[in-house]
Design a protein around this motif. Structure first.
Motif, mmCIF file in Angstrom:
data_model
loop_
_atom_site.group_PDB
_atom_site.id
_atom_site.type_symbol
_atom_site.label_atom_id
_atom_site.label_comp_id
_atom_site.label_asym_id
_atom_site.label_seq_id
_atom_site.Cartn_x
_atom_site.Cartn_y
_atom_site.Cartn_z
ATOM 1 N N SER A 187 0.789 -1.223 0.000
ATOM 2 C CA SER A 187 0.000 0.000 0.000
ATOM 3 C C SER A 187 0.824 1.277 0.000
ATOM 4 C CB SER A 187 -0.911 0.019 1.232
ATOM 5 O OG SER A 187 -1.710 -1.124 1.267
ATOM 6 N N TYR B 106 -7.827 -0.178 2.358
ATOM 7 C CA TYR B 106 -7.049 0.686 1.469
ATOM 8 C C TYR B 106 -7.276 0.283 0.007
ATOM 9 C CZ TYR B 106 -3.057 2.350 -1.204
ATOM 10 O OH TYR B 106 -2.269 2.907 -2.182
ATOM 11 N N CYS B 107 -7.161 -0.998 -0.277
ATOM 12 C CA CYS B 107 -7.290 -1.477 -1.659
ATOM 13 C C CYS B 107 -8.665 -1.163 -2.241
ATOM 14 C CB CYS B 107 -7.031 -2.983 -1.729
ATOM 15 S SG CYS B 107 -5.308 -3.431 -1.461
#
Length: 166
Positions: free
Chosen positions: A38, A85-86
């Protein structure tokens, strides 16, 4: 585990984000295996990986991500943080699996097998950085692409298209 003791690459078990055991053989078509992070400068490749998934997923192609924190601590979060996050930053719908090691004595067996594959310059061995890509075909053939080669690079797209049913 010595790499000579490993089963075929598509049969090597790994844990998904929830801890369930999976293998690449669950996917009928070609699979692009990528070690992701990330906080890496290459993280925008998530967008291109997702675009490949959306473009070719209905024809049997699958992107499979493996978070890895071995490169300058660029994937420090929990699985919950990584998945959040993804999905929120890049709209990722492809599977992001349990965090693993890709290099060293504790490298995941899947990566021990994948790293035997040389890149286009004939160099096998250690994963160089985050977002190294391995295209695994249904017959077990593996093609390796280094981290800076973007997922939408014509060579990668051509190899995916060539492996898909017409």
């Amino acid at each position: 585990m010595d790499t000579t003791d490993l089963p075929p690459v598509r049969e090597i078990p790994f844990a998904d984000a929830s801890g369930a055991e999976r293998t690449l053989s669950e996917f009928d078509g070609p699979v692009l295996v990528v070690n992701v992070a990330s906080k890496c400068g290459l993280a925008p490749q998530y967008e291109q990986l997702e675009e490949l998934q959306r473009t070719y997923g209905d024809r049997g192609f699958q992107v499979v991500g493996f978070p890895c924190n071995q490169f300058m601590g660029q994937e420090p979060g929990s699985m919950e943080q990584i998945l959040e996050y993804c999905s929120t930053t890049w709209g990722v719908t492809f599977p992001v699996n349990d965090k693993i090691k890709v290099n060293g004595p504790k490298a995941h067996p899947l990566y021990k097998a994948l790293k035997k594959t040389p890149d286009s310059h004939g160099k096998a061995g250690r994963v160089a950085w985050n977002f190294e890509k391995f295209l695994v075909l249904p017959d077990g053939t593996v093609t390796r692409f280094r981290p800076t080669q973007k997922p939408d690079d014509p060579e990668i797209v051509w190899r995916i298209e060539a492996a898909l049913p017409r």
